[in-house]
Design a protein around this motif. Structure first.
Motif, PDB file in Angstrom:
ATOM      1  N   PRO A  22       0.822  -1.266  -0.112  1.00 30.62           N
ATOM      2  CA  PRO A  22      -0.036   0.142   0.022  1.00 30.62           C
ATOM      3  C   PRO A  22       0.919   1.154   0.129  1.00 30.62           C
ATOM      4  O   PRO A  22       1.919   1.426   0.640  1.00 30.62           O
ATOM      5  CB  PRO A  22      -0.878  -0.116   1.306  1.00 30.62           C
ATOM      6  N   ASN A  23       0.198   2.329  -0.775  1.00 28.78           N
ATOM      7  CA  ASN A  23       1.096   3.506  -0.886  1.00 28.78           C
ATOM      8  C   ASN A  23       2.635   3.344  -1.267  1.00 28.78           C
ATOM      9  O   ASN A  23       3.350   3.909  -0.729  1.00 28.78           O
ATOM     10  CB  ASN A  23       1.139   4.216   0.519  1.00 28.78           C
ATOM     11  N   ALA A  24       3.003   2.377  -2.065  1.00 29.42           N
ATOM     12  CA  ALA A  24       4.338   2.149  -2.300  1.00 29.42           C
ATOM     13  C   ALA A  24       4.767   3.210  -3.336  1.00 29.42           C
ATOM     14  O   ALA A  24       6.111   3.634  -3.098  1.00 29.42           O
ATOM     15  CB  ALA A  24       4.400   0.829  -3.090  1.00 29.42           C
ATOM     16  N   GLY A  25       3.986   4.091  -3.938  1.00 28.52           N
ATOM     17  CA  GLY A  25       4.631   4.990  -4.794  1.00 28.52           C
ATOM     18  C   GLY A  25       4.355   6.322  -4.640  1.00 28.52           C
ATOM     19  O   GLY A  25       4.589   7.421  -5.174  1.00 28.52           O
ATOM     20  N   GLN A  26       3.706   6.414  -3.507  1.00 24.40           N
ATOM     21  CA  GLN A  26       3.482   7.590  -2.965  1.00 24.40           C
ATOM     22  C   GLN A  26       4.662   8.742  -2.656  1.00 24.40           C
ATOM     23  O   GLN A  26       5.577   8.355  -1.976  1.00 24.40           O
ATOM     24  CB  GLN A  26       2.509   7.780  -1.781  1.00 24.40           C
ATOM     25  N   GLY A  27       4.441  10.063  -3.268  1.00 20.05           N
ATOM     26  CA  GLY A  27       5.420  10.950  -3.003  1.00 20.05           C
ATOM     27  C   GLY A  27       6.563  10.922  -4.263  1.00 20.05           C
ATOM     28  O   GLY A  27       7.446  11.701  -4.082  1.00 20.05           O
ATOM     29  N   LEU A  28       6.622   9.817  -4.900  1.00 18.48           N
ATOM     30  CA  LEU A  28       7.664   9.563  -5.989  1.00 18.48           C
ATOM     31  C   LEU A  28       6.913   9.798  -7.298  1.00 18.48           C
ATOM     32  O   LEU A  28       6.107   8.808  -7.422  1.00 18.48           O
ATOM     33  CB  LEU A  28       8.615   8.228  -5.676  1.00 18.48           C
ATOM     34  N   ALA A  29       7.416  10.318  -8.175  1.00 16.48           N
ATOM     35  CA  ALA A  29       7.148  10.569  -9.613  1.00 16.48           C
ATOM     36  C   ALA A  29       7.819   9.543 -10.316  1.00 16.48           C
ATOM     37  O   ALA A  29       8.672   9.797 -11.168  1.00 16.48           O
ATOM     38  CB  ALA A  29       7.086  11.730 -10.038  1.00 16.48           C
ATOM     39  N   ILE A  30       7.239   8.407 -10.326  1.00 16.83           N
ATOM     40  CA  ILE A  30       7.893   7.107 -10.965  1.00 16.83           C
ATOM     41  C   ILE A  30       6.925   6.673 -12.296  1.00 16.83           C
ATOM     42  O   ILE A  30       5.992   5.928 -11.831  1.00 16.83           O
ATOM     43  CB  ILE A  30       8.133   5.959 -10.077  1.00 16.83           C
ATOM     44  N   PRO A  31       7.140   7.039 -13.200  1.00 17.35           N
ATOM     45  CA  PRO A  31       6.263   6.767 -14.610  1.00 17.35           C
ATOM     46  C   PRO A  31       6.388   5.170 -14.857  1.00 17.35           C
ATOM     47  O   PRO A  31       7.432   4.564 -14.583  1.00 17.35           O
ATOM     48  CB  PRO A  31       6.984   7.693 -15.518  1.00 17.35           C
ATOM     49  N   THR A  32       5.444   4.812 -15.386  1.00 17.94           N
ATOM     50  CA  THR A  32       5.479   3.476 -15.947  1.00 17.94           C
ATOM     51  C   THR A  32       5.747   3.265 -17.193  1.00 17.94           C
ATOM     52  O   THR A  32       5.731   4.454 -18.126  1.00 17.94           O
ATOM     53  CB  THR A  32       4.006   2.681 -15.605  1.00 17.94           C
ATOM     54  N   GLY A  33       6.150   2.224 -17.901  1.00 14.70           N
ATOM     55  CA  GLY A  33       6.235   2.087 -19.329  1.00 14.70           C
ATOM     56  C   GLY A  33       7.478   1.310 -19.343  1.00 14.70           C
ATOM     57  O   GLY A  33       8.211   1.210 -18.599  1.00 14.70           O
ATOM     58  N   PRO A  34       8.113   1.487 -20.711  1.00 15.96           N
ATOM     59  CA  PRO A  34       9.234   1.149 -21.003  1.00 15.96           C
ATOM     60  C   PRO A  34      10.551   1.907 -20.469  1.00 15.96           C
ATOM     61  O   PRO A  34      11.703   1.335 -20.482  1.00 15.96           O
ATOM     62  CB  PRO A  34       9.273   0.962 -22.391  1.00 15.96           C
ATOM     63  N   LYS A  35      10.260   3.128 -20.252  1.00 13.70           N
ATOM     64  CA  LYS A  35      11.445   4.004 -19.565  1.00 13.70           C
ATOM     65  C   LYS A  35      11.299   4.227 -18.072  1.00 13.70           C
ATOM     66  O   LYS A  35      10.818   5.427 -17.792  1.00 13.70           O
ATOM     67  CB  LYS A  35      11.689   5.091 -20.335  1.00 13.70           C
ATOM     68  N   PRO A  36      11.471   3.398 -17.199  1.00 11.61           N
ATOM     69  CA  PRO A  36      11.232   3.742 -15.648  1.00 11.61           C
ATOM     70  C   PRO A  36      12.153   4.540 -15.288  1.00 11.61           C
ATOM     71  O   PRO A  36      13.345   4.558 -15.675  1.00 11.61           O
ATOM     72  CB  PRO A  36      11.241   2.313 -15.156  1.00 11.61           C
ATOM     73  N   GLY A  37      11.763   5.757 -14.508  1.00 11.82           N
ATOM     74  CA  GLY A  37      12.530   6.767 -13.970  1.00 11.82           C
ATOM     75  C   GLY A  37      11.625   7.599 -12.981  1.00 11.82           C
ATOM     76  O   GLY A  37      10.515   7.543 -12.945  1.00 11.82           O
ATOM     77  N   PHE A  38      12.389   8.501 -12.310  1.00 10.91           N
ATOM     78  CA  PHE A  38      11.662   9.246 -11.103  1.00 10.91           C
ATOM     79  C   PHE A  38      12.438  10.339 -10.832  1.00 10.91           C
ATOM     80  O   PHE A  38      13.696  10.493 -11.229  1.00 10.91           O
ATOM     81  CB  PHE A  38      11.252   8.542 -10.249  1.00 10.91           C
ATOM     82  N   ALA A  39      11.936  11.391 -10.316  1.00 14.11           N
ATOM     83  CA  ALA A  39      12.558  12.588  -9.616  1.00 14.11           C
ATOM     84  C   ALA A  39      12.693  12.782  -8.286  1.00 14.11           C
ATOM     85  O   ALA A  39      11.483  12.203  -7.692  1.00 14.11           O
ATOM     86  CB  ALA A  39      11.813  13.954 -10.504  1.00 14.11           C
ATOM     87  N   ILE A  40      13.580  13.350  -7.589  1.00 11.89           N
ATOM     88  CA  ILE A  40      13.602  13.500  -6.306  1.00 11.89           C
ATOM     89  C   ILE A  40      13.953  14.922  -5.989  1.00 11.89           C
ATOM     90  O   ILE A  40      15.093  15.432  -6.658  1.00 11.89           O
ATOM     91  CB  ILE A  40      14.583  12.552  -5.682  1.00 11.89           C
ATOM     92  N   TYR A  41      13.321  15.676  -5.237  1.00 12.45           N
ATOM     93  CA  TYR A  41      13.658  16.964  -4.594  1.00 12.45           C
ATOM     94  C   TYR A  41      13.635  16.937  -3.342  1.00 12.45           C
ATOM     95  O   TYR A  41      13.040  16.333  -2.432  1.00 12.45           O
ATOM     96  CB  TYR A  41      12.248  18.006  -5.126  1.00 12.45           C
ATOM     97  N   GLN A  42      14.988  17.608  -2.780  1.00 12.99           N
ATOM     98  CA  GLN A  42      15.473  17.349  -1.620  1.00 12.99           C
ATOM     99  C   GLN A  42      16.033  18.805  -1.072  1.00 12.99           C
ATOM    100  O   GLN A  42      16.754  19.362  -1.833  1.00 12.99           O
ATOM    101  CB  GLN A  42      16.285  16.293  -1.501  1.00 12.99           C
ATOM    102  N   GLY A  43      15.773  19.232  -0.217  1.00 13.59           N
ATOM    103  CA  GLY A  43      16.082  20.284   0.892  1.00 13.59           C
ATOM    104  C   GLY A  43      16.819  19.983   2.337  1.00 13.59           C
ATOM    105  O   GLY A  43      15.617  19.324   2.991  1.00 13.59           O
ATOM    106  N   SER A  44      18.004  20.188   2.974  1.00 16.20           N
ATOM    107  CA  SER A  44      18.226  19.434   3.956  1.00 16.20           C
ATOM    108  C   SER A  44      19.300  20.156   4.718  1.00 16.20           C
ATOM    109  O   SER A  44      20.148  21.088   4.036  1.00 16.20           O
ATOM    110  CB  SER A  44      18.608  18.059   3.995  1.00 16.20           C
ATOM    111  N   PHE A  45      19.491  20.117   5.886  1.00 20.55           N
ATOM    112  CA  PHE A  45      20.584  20.614   6.727  1.00 20.55           C
ATOM    113  C   PHE A  45      21.306  19.530   7.202  1.00 20.55           C
ATOM    114  O   PHE A  45      20.890  18.545   8.012  1.00 20.55           O
ATOM    115  CB  PHE A  45      20.182  21.334   7.958  1.00 20.55           C
ATOM    116  N   ASP A  46      22.666  19.295   6.800  1.00 18.38           N
ATOM    117  CA  ASP A  46      23.480  18.111   7.323  1.00 18.38           C
ATOM    118  C   ASP A  46      24.503  18.663   8.141  1.00 18.38           C
ATOM    119  O   ASP A  46      25.265  19.706   7.888  1.00 18.38           O
ATOM    120  CB  ASP A  46      24.089  17.479   5.950  1.00 18.38           C
ATOM    121  N   ALA A  47      24.830  17.770   9.279  1.00 20.71           N
ATOM    122  CA  ALA A  47      25.766  18.120  10.274  1.00 20.71           C
ATOM    123  C   ALA A  47      26.567  16.986  10.467  1.00 20.71           C
ATOM    124  O   ALA A  47      26.197  15.781  10.522  1.00 20.71           O
ATOM    125  CB  ALA A  47      25.085  18.701  11.695  1.00 20.71           C
TER     126      ALA A  47
END
Length: 504
Positions: free
Chosen positions: A138-163
């Motif tokens: 359930p909810n396996a693909g939520q939050g990730l834009a993973i298109p179906t079809g012959p060219k699987p791919g997705f985008a990740i947008y991220q902003g963070s503070f790393d210490a």
């Protein structure tokens, strides 16, 4: 959470600083200066007559021009400015070393586009997670834009503070700070040494200038007497009481003395230009202030020189070499700490989503925190070779320190020997010049009365001129020798009731 930090606190408290601790080396110095450099029976005085010589030793010459030159050189010389700049540089290096005690915090923003290989097993997994009515969780693909079809791919947008914070368990940062502190001390002592050398060079050049001007005055005075002799010889030749050879000899002596004046003039100009260079000024700028001749200022009546070990501890070049040894010893600890595990606490907090629409949703938040332990296992021998390299550099620094101490002892001994030797030579030349003047006056009187030959006048005048020039030269040499003694002693010595006395 508190129970998790207990092992970490125990490990931190058990931390130690690896590498050797610096111990100041003990210089090998004789108990006293050699008798050859201290014995001067003709100049011996009681210790009560010795006056303290502090850092302003040039004031003992009681010459306002010399004092002005020394003080001005301190303010305008580029070598002093360069040494001061090195201190500022080492202080910034210490700030860099201190930064190792603090955690690092970075802001990170990324827009990542990924395309998976169609032949990769991850492609089918990704495609299966977003297939309509698929058997994925359930909810396996939520939050990730993973298109179906012959060219699987997705985008990740991220902003963070790393210490990240590396705990200084084995003292790598502490040893680095220790080395930086020693570098600052060494740079400060190098500045002291540059000032000492500059002051001594300014004083020496000024005293040489006054000696050259004294030789100029003697040469001009002798030239006037020789021209008088030439006129007298020509008059006697006309009267038949002198030969043509006498006239030629008188002309040759006048020409010889005249030839020395351009050389002395050039040397005076060069000395003024050297002083201008020491003051950071253009050539010729001091001509108006120094062109008027003045006598060589007399040396102070007595100088307390202290004991060898006290001189070694006072000299800034020895202190600088010791600081360099201390810094290199600390760097062994820096290299040794690299052989041990390093513990870091890493943390990150931020937002992550597959599209910009829900990037700032509460569900897009993430964080991570936890320690990481890095244990060096195989580095091709690089880390141990670095330790051996720093140890070799430490041995080199120790040798340099011992050489500096040895050179300092020899410099003092040689300066004292020259000081006393030139004093004896100066006094002998003074007696010779006095006798030569009497002989020259007597020979000229006899020649004027027709009782002596011009050859006697010629020889006596040459001897007188040579002796007077030598007296002027050695008088300046005694003063410059004393400057060399001051420099060798590290800039002056405040006697504490012990130590021999150097007296002119």
């Amino acid at each position: 959470m508190a129970t998790r930090l207990l092992p970490l606190a125990a490990l931190l408290l058990a931390g130690c600083t690896v590498g050797p601790n610096f111990t100041a080396p003990v210089p090998r110095a004789p108990d006293r200066w050699s008798r050859a450099s201290l014995e001067a029976p003709a100049y011996a005085r009681s210790r009560a007559e010795a006056r303290a010589v502090d850092e302003t030793w040039w004031e003992g010459f009681h010459d306002p021009t010399l004092t002005w030159l020394v003080i001005t050189a301190d303010q305008g010389n580029p070598d002093i400015e360069e040494a001061a700049a090195r201190i500022a540089e080492t202080r910034q290096q210490r700030s860099v070393a201190y930064a190792g005690f603090w955690p690092t915090v970075e802001a990170n923003a990324s827009d990542t586009r990924l395309r998976l290989s169609q032949n990769s097993p991850f492609a089918s997994i990704a495609g299966g997670q977003v297939s309509a009515g698929g058997g994925g969780p359930p909810n396996a693909g939520q939050g990730l834009a993973i298109p179906t079809g012959p060219k699987p791919g997705f985008a990740i947008y991220q902003g963070s503070f790393d210490a990240a914070w590396e705990l200084d368990i084995f003292g790598r940062t502490r040893r680095g700070v220790e080395a930086a502190e020693a570098d600052i001390l060494g740079a400060e002592r190098l500045l002291d040494n540059a000032r000492l050398s500059l002051r001594a060079e300014a004083a020496r050049t000024y005293l040489e200038l006054r000696g050259l001007q004294a030789r100029q005055a003697i040469a001009r005075q002798s030239l006037r007497l020789q021209r008088d002799n030439l006129g007298l010889t020509r008059s006697r030749f006309t009267s038949g009481f002198a030969t043509e050879v006498d006239v030629a000899n008188a002309e040759a002596l006048v020409a010889s003395t005249e030839s020395t004046l351009p050389l002395l003039d050039a040397q005076v100009t060069q000395a003024m230009n050297r002083l201008a260079r020491l003051l950071g000024q253009e050539p010729g700028t001091l001509s108006g202030q120094l062109a008027a001749p003045a006598p060589v200022p007399p040396a102070p009546p007595a100088v307390a020189i202290g004991l060898p070990i006290e001189t070694i501890r006072r000299r800034p070049d020895v202190a600088s070499a010791e600081a360099a040894l201390a810094a290199q010893t600390a760097r062994i600890g820096v290299a040794t700490a690299q052989l041990y595990p390093s513990l870091r606490i890493n943390g990150s907090i931020g937002l992550q989503a597959g599209n910009t629409a829900n990037l700032f949703d509460t569900a897009s938040r993430f964080f991570s925190i936890g320690p990481s332990l890095l244990i060096p296992i195989f580095e091709g021998g690089r880390l141990r070779a670095q330790v051996r390299l720093e140890e070799a550099r430490q041995r080199t620094a120790a040798i340099a320190w011992r050489r500096t101490v040895l050179d300092a002892l020899h410099e003092v001994e040689n300066a004292l020997a020259a000081y006393y030797g030139d004093q004896g030579r100066r006094d002998g030349l003074r007696r010779q010049a006095s006798a030569a003047r009497r002989a020259a006056d007597t020979a000229r009187t006899r020649f004027s009365a027709g009782l002596g030959t011009f050859l006697e006048v010629l020889d006596a005048d040459r001897t007188r001129l040579s002796a007077e020039l030598a007296v002027a030269e050695t008088t300046a040499a005694v003063a410059t020798d004393l400057v060399a003694v001051y420099k060798a002693l590290g800039g002056g010595w405040q006697p504490g009731g012990a130590g021999p006395v150097a007296t002119p």
